[in-house]
Design a protein around this motif. Sequence first.
Motif, short mmCIF file in Angstrom:
data_model
loop_
_atom_site.label_atom_id
_atom_site.label_comp_id
_atom_site.label_asym_id
_atom_site.label_seq_id
_atom_site.Cartn_x
_atom_site.Cartn_y
_atom_site.Cartn_z
N TRP A 16 -12.73 -4.43 4.62
CA TRP A 16 -11.77 -4.36 3.52
C TRP A 16 -12.15 -5.32 2.41
CZ3 TRP A 16 -9.00 -0.28 4.39
CH2 TRP A 16 -8.69 0.09 5.70
N ASP A 17 -13.07 -6.22 2.67
CA ASP A 17 -13.40 -7.26 1.70
C ASP A 17 -14.44 -6.80 0.67
OD1 ASP A 17 -15.43 -7.04 3.52
OD2 ASP A 17 -15.82 -9.19 3.65
N THR A 18 -14.89 -5.58 0.69
CA THR A 18 -15.92 -5.13 -0.24
C THR A 18 -15.40 -4.98 -1.66
OG1 THR A 18 -15.49 -2.84 0.34
CG2 THR A 18 -17.27 -3.95 1.53
N MET A 19 -14.10 -4.79 -1.82
CA MET A 19 -13.51 -4.67 -3.15
C MET A 19 -12.42 -5.73 -3.31
SD MET A 19 -13.21 -0.60 -3.81
CE MET A 19 -12.85 0.07 -2.21
N GLU A 20 -12.81 -6.96 -3.35
CA GLU A 20 -11.84 -8.05 -3.39
C GLU A 20 -11.01 -8.06 -4.67
OE1 GLU A 20 -13.96 -11.63 -2.72
OE2 GLU A 20 -14.58 -11.05 -0.71
N ASP A 21 -11.59 -7.64 -5.81
CA ASP A 21 -10.88 -7.69 -7.08
C ASP A 21 -9.91 -6.53 -7.27
OD1 ASP A 21 -12.29 -9.96 -7.65
OD2 ASP A 21 -13.85 -8.90 -8.77
N ILE A 22 -10.03 -5.50 -6.46
CA ILE A 22 -9.16 -4.33 -6.59
C ILE A 22 -8.07 -4.41 -5.54
CG2 ILE A 22 -9.05 -1.82 -6.40
CD1 ILE A 22 -11.98 -1.78 -7.31
N VAL A 23 -6.83 -4.31 -6.00
CA VAL A 23 -5.71 -4.30 -5.06
C VAL A 23 -5.57 -2.88 -4.54
CG1 VAL A 23 -3.24 -4.66 -4.78
CG2 VAL A 23 -4.55 -6.17 -6.26
N TYR A 24 -5.82 -2.71 -3.27
CA TYR A 24 -5.78 -1.40 -2.62
C TYR A 24 -4.67 -1.45 -1.60
CZ TYR A 24 -7.23 2.54 0.22
OH TYR A 24 -7.25 3.70 0.92
N PHE A 25 -3.64 -0.66 -1.81
CA PHE A 25 -2.51 -0.72 -0.91
C PHE A 25 -2.14 0.66 -0.43
CE2 PHE A 25 1.96 -0.64 0.17
CZ PHE A 25 2.03 -1.70 1.04
N LYS A 26 -2.15 0.82 0.85
CA LYS A 26 -1.63 2.00 1.53
C LYS A 26 -0.83 1.47 2.71
CE LYS A 26 -3.66 5.70 -0.30
NZ LYS A 26 -2.95 6.82 -0.81
N ASP A 27 0.27 2.14 3.01
CA ASP A 27 1.12 1.69 4.11
C ASP A 27 0.33 1.55 5.41
OD1 ASP A 27 3.23 1.66 2.40
OD2 ASP A 27 4.24 3.40 3.27
N TRP A 28 -0.42 2.60 5.75
CA TRP A 28 -1.11 2.59 7.04
C TRP A 28 -2.21 1.54 7.06
CZ3 TRP A 28 -6.28 3.50 7.25
CH2 TRP A 28 -6.86 4.15 6.17
N VAL A 29 -2.84 1.27 5.90
CA VAL A 29 -3.89 0.25 5.85
C VAL A 29 -3.29 -1.12 6.13
CG1 VAL A 29 -5.56 -0.93 4.36
CG2 VAL A 29 -5.35 1.55 4.26
N GLN A 30 -2.17 -1.41 5.47
CA GLN A 30 -1.53 -2.70 5.67
C GLN A 30 -1.03 -2.85 7.10
OE1 GLN A 30 -2.90 -4.22 2.88
NE2 GLN A 30 -1.21 -5.53 3.38
N ARG A 31 -0.49 -1.78 7.68
CA ARG A 31 -0.02 -1.86 9.07
C ARG A 31 -1.17 -2.15 10.02
NH1 ARG A 31 3.18 2.73 7.47
NH2 ARG A 31 5.24 1.99 6.94
N GLU A 32 -2.31 -1.51 9.78
CA GLU A 32 -3.49 -1.76 10.61
C GLU A 32 -3.97 -3.20 10.46
OE1 GLU A 32 -5.26 0.03 12.94
OE2 GLU A 32 -3.58 1.42 12.83
N LYS A 33 -3.97 -3.69 9.22
CA LYS A 33 -4.40 -5.07 8.98
C LYS A 33 -3.47 -6.06 9.66
CE LYS A 33 -6.70 -5.29 4.59
NZ LYS A 33 -6.52 -5.54 3.17
N ILE A 34 -2.17 -5.81 9.59
CA ILE A 34 -1.19 -6.69 10.23
C ILE A 34 -1.36 -6.64 11.74
CG2 ILE A 34 1.28 -7.00 10.69
CD1 ILE A 34 1.75 -6.06 7.77
N LYS A 35 -1.56 -5.44 12.28
CA LYS A 35 -1.74 -5.27 13.72
C LYS A 35 -2.96 -6.04 14.24
CE LYS A 35 -1.30 -1.03 14.97
NZ LYS A 35 -1.59 0.38 15.30
N LYS A 36 -4.02 -6.05 13.43
CA LYS A 36 -5.26 -6.72 13.84
C LYS A 36 -5.30 -8.19 13.42
CE LYS A 36 -7.94 -2.53 13.98
NZ LYS A 36 -9.11 -1.80 13.52
N GLY A 37 -4.22 -8.67 12.79
CA GLY A 37 -4.17 -10.07 12.38
C GLY A 37 -4.98 -10.38 11.13
N GLN A 38 -5.34 -9.37 10.37
CA GLN A 38 -6.14 -9.56 9.16
C GLN A 38 -5.27 -9.78 7.93
OE1 GLN A 38 -8.41 -5.96 9.09
NE2 GLN A 38 -9.93 -6.71 10.55
N SER A 39 -3.96 -9.58 8.06
CA SER A 39 -3.06 -9.71 6.93
C SER A 39 -1.76 -10.37 7.39
CB SER A 39 -2.77 -8.34 6.33
OG SER A 39 -1.91 -8.44 5.23
N ASN A 40 -1.16 -11.10 6.49
CA ASN A 40 0.10 -11.78 6.76
C ASN A 40 1.26 -10.84 6.42
OD1 ASN A 40 2.23 -13.49 7.03
ND2 ASN A 40 1.44 -15.07 5.67
#
Length: 95
Positions: A16-40
Motif C-alpha cells: 500500500w506504500d507505493t502511492m504515499e502521496d495519494i489518499v486511496y480509501f476504500k472500505d474493504w481496503v481500510q478494513r483489511e489494513k486494520i485487521k492486519k494491524g497496518q492501520s489505526n
Amino acid sequence: MQWHHAAAKAGLSVRWDTMEDIVYFKDWVQREKIKKGQSNPEESLKYFQDHEAIEYPKRSIIKKLSLRLDRTVGYYYRSLRLRLATLSNFAFYYR
C-alpha cells in the motif's frame, strides 16, 4: 483496482506504500489494513465518516421523493420506448 481486492482475499501481500502521496480509501481496503494491524482504527474513522457522507448524503424528504419519482418515470419511459420500437418492427421481433 479489483486486483488489490483479489490479492488481499487470496492472502497475498499487497503493498500500500507505493502511492504515499495519494489518499486511496476504500472500505474493504481500510478494513483489511486494520485487521492486519497496518492501520489505526481511530485514524481511519474520519475517512469512514467522510466516505459515508459522500455515499449516503442527507437529503430532504422532498428531494428523496423527487429522485424516486424521477427514477420510476424514467424506467417506465424507457420501457414504453422499447415496446414501441419492438412493435414498430413486429415481423422481426414476433415471428
